[in-house]
Design a protein around this motif. Structure first.
Motif, mmCIF file in Angstrom:
data_model
loop_
_atom_site.group_PDB
_atom_site.id
_atom_site.type_symbol
_atom_site.label_atom_id
_atom_site.label_comp_id
_atom_site.label_asym_id
_atom_site.label_seq_id
_atom_site.Cartn_x
_atom_site.Cartn_y
_atom_site.Cartn_z
ATOM 1 N N THR A 87 -53.787 -55.398 -37.351
ATOM 2 C CA THR A 87 -55.305 -55.984 -36.843
ATOM 3 C C THR A 87 -55.785 -55.028 -35.776
ATOM 4 O OG1 THR A 87 -54.172 -57.788 -35.646
ATOM 5 C CG2 THR A 87 -54.543 -58.058 -38.144
ATOM 6 N N GLY A 88 -57.121 -55.099 -35.714
ATOM 7 C CA GLY A 88 -57.758 -54.332 -34.547
ATOM 8 C C GLY A 88 -59.050 -53.834 -35.026
ATOM 9 N N ALA A 89 -59.702 -52.983 -34.400
ATOM 10 C CA ALA A 89 -60.902 -52.238 -34.505
ATOM 11 C C ALA A 89 -61.066 -51.621 -35.953
ATOM 12 C CB ALA A 89 -61.398 -51.442 -33.414
ATOM 13 N N ILE A 92 -61.728 -53.446 -38.974
ATOM 14 C CA ILE A 92 -62.971 -54.254 -38.837
ATOM 15 C C ILE A 92 -64.246 -53.036 -38.995
ATOM 16 C CG2 ILE A 92 -64.575 -55.438 -37.475
ATOM 17 C CD1 ILE A 92 -62.052 -56.494 -36.132
ATOM 18 N N LEU A 93 -63.937 -51.966 -38.454
ATOM 19 C CA LEU A 93 -65.003 -50.925 -38.557
ATOM 20 C C LEU A 93 -65.027 -50.579 -40.124
ATOM 21 C CD1 LEU A 93 -64.701 -49.300 -35.234
ATOM 22 C CD2 LEU A 93 -66.550 -50.695 -35.903
ATOM 23 N N LEU A 150 -70.525 -45.883 -37.461
ATOM 24 C CA LEU A 150 -69.525 -46.587 -37.217
ATOM 25 C C LEU A 150 -68.255 -45.825 -37.798
ATOM 26 C CD1 LEU A 150 -70.637 -50.077 -38.390
ATOM 27 C CD2 LEU A 150 -70.227 -49.332 -36.057
ATOM 28 N N SER A 153 -67.519 -43.428 -35.090
ATOM 29 C CA SER A 153 -66.600 -44.122 -34.178
ATOM 30 C C SER A 153 -65.085 -44.544 -34.481
ATOM 31 C CB SER A 153 -67.576 -45.294 -33.782
ATOM 32 O OG SER A 153 -68.891 -44.811 -33.360
ATOM 33 N N ASN A 154 -65.046 -44.782 -35.760
ATOM 34 C CA ASN A 154 -63.790 -45.357 -36.173
ATOM 35 C C ASN A 154 -62.850 -44.276 -36.105
ATOM 36 O OD1 ASN A 154 -62.223 -47.443 -36.878
ATOM 37 N ND2 ASN A 154 -62.476 -47.138 -39.117
ATOM 38 N N GLY A 158 -61.896 -45.008 -32.447
ATOM 39 C CA GLY A 158 -60.990 -46.380 -32.754
ATOM 40 C C GLY A 158 -59.688 -45.830 -33.480
ATOM 41 N N THR A 163 -53.696 -45.313 -36.618
ATOM 42 C CA THR A 163 -53.393 -46.630 -37.291
ATOM 43 C C THR A 163 -52.681 -46.626 -38.695
ATOM 44 O OG1 THR A 163 -55.139 -47.691 -36.060
ATOM 45 C CG2 THR A 163 -54.330 -48.844 -37.766
#
Length: 230
Positions: A87-89, A92-93, A150, A153-154, A158, A163
């Motif tokens: 779980t984390g950015a 979500i992004l 986004l 950025s991810n 991110g 991940t």
């Protein structure tokens, strides 16, 4: 019966919106980015392994070479499933990107309906008039642009690819990611341009109609007072 000029403008706008839907639909199913990351076991500084990933919005593939200690060629990657494990950015992004693109498609569908309706009717200043097109296509442009920002950025900030790897190999060190954006991502740019052109085509028609109406009213306003009194 609508004039030929009106039909040409509004049908052209509808065609541009439809082209945008096709481009974005294909883009969402294509590859978006790939990455090569140097890999080492968590208890070592020997980065002699690598993980290569190619991903779209939903699925992809991963090839590991001694990452951390064994090879794994051509393994399927389910993007949301892997990102959800940590779980984390990144999750979500990525979810926001997909939601925004779905909204963009919805806005384009609304633009097509509005332009087709306006081709054969005169809703004037209601929400089903040109204002409806400006709103729907404007929404599509804004959310697609935000999705583009986004996603970048991810990927770069991110650490989405890190991940994806660590979701199945938590005890691993990664460094020097070499990331390349692919066709699915870049198709957002023509999609945005198609919607901007759709707005421009209808705006030019509306502006021409408004200008012509003002010119028709001008002779009466500028007529000599003697003629007006007579």
């Amino acid at each position: 019966m609508p004039s030929g000029k009106k039909l040409a403008h509004f049908l052209s706008s509808a065609g541009l919106c439809a082209a945008g839907v096709i481009v974005l639909g294909y883009g969402m199913s294509a590859g978006w980015a790939n990455a090569i990351l140097e890999c080492a076991p968590s208890d070592s500084e020997n980065f002699n392994g690598s993980s290569t990933l190619e991903t779209g919005l939903f699925n992809g593939s991963e090839t590991k070479i001694r990452c951390p200690r064994i090879d794994s060629p051509g393994k399927t990657v389910t993007v949301f499933e892997r990102l959800a494990k940590i779980t984390g950015a990144p999750i979500i992004l990525h979810a926001l990107v997909v939601i925004l693109l779905a909204l963009a498609l919805l806005g384009s569908a609304g633009s097509i309906l509005v332009t087709l309706y306006n081709s054969f009717s005169n809703p004037y200043q209601t929400y089903m008039g040109p204002i409806g097109l400006f709103t729907c296509s404007g929404l599509s442009v804004c959310v697609a642009t935000l999705a583009l920002i986004l996603y970048v950025s991810n990927v770069y900030v991110g650490e989405m690819f890190q991940t994806l790897v660590k979701a199945t190999e938590p005890h691993v060190k990664l460094r020097n990611p070499k990331i390349s954006l692919q066709v699915g991502f870049f198709l957002l740019i023509p999609y945005i341009l198609f919607n901007l052109l759709a707005i421009l085509v209808v705006y030019l028609y509306v502006h021409a109609v408004y200008t012509r109406r003002k010119e028709q009213e001008k002779p009466t306003e500028d007529a000599p007072k003697e003629i007006m009194m007579y």
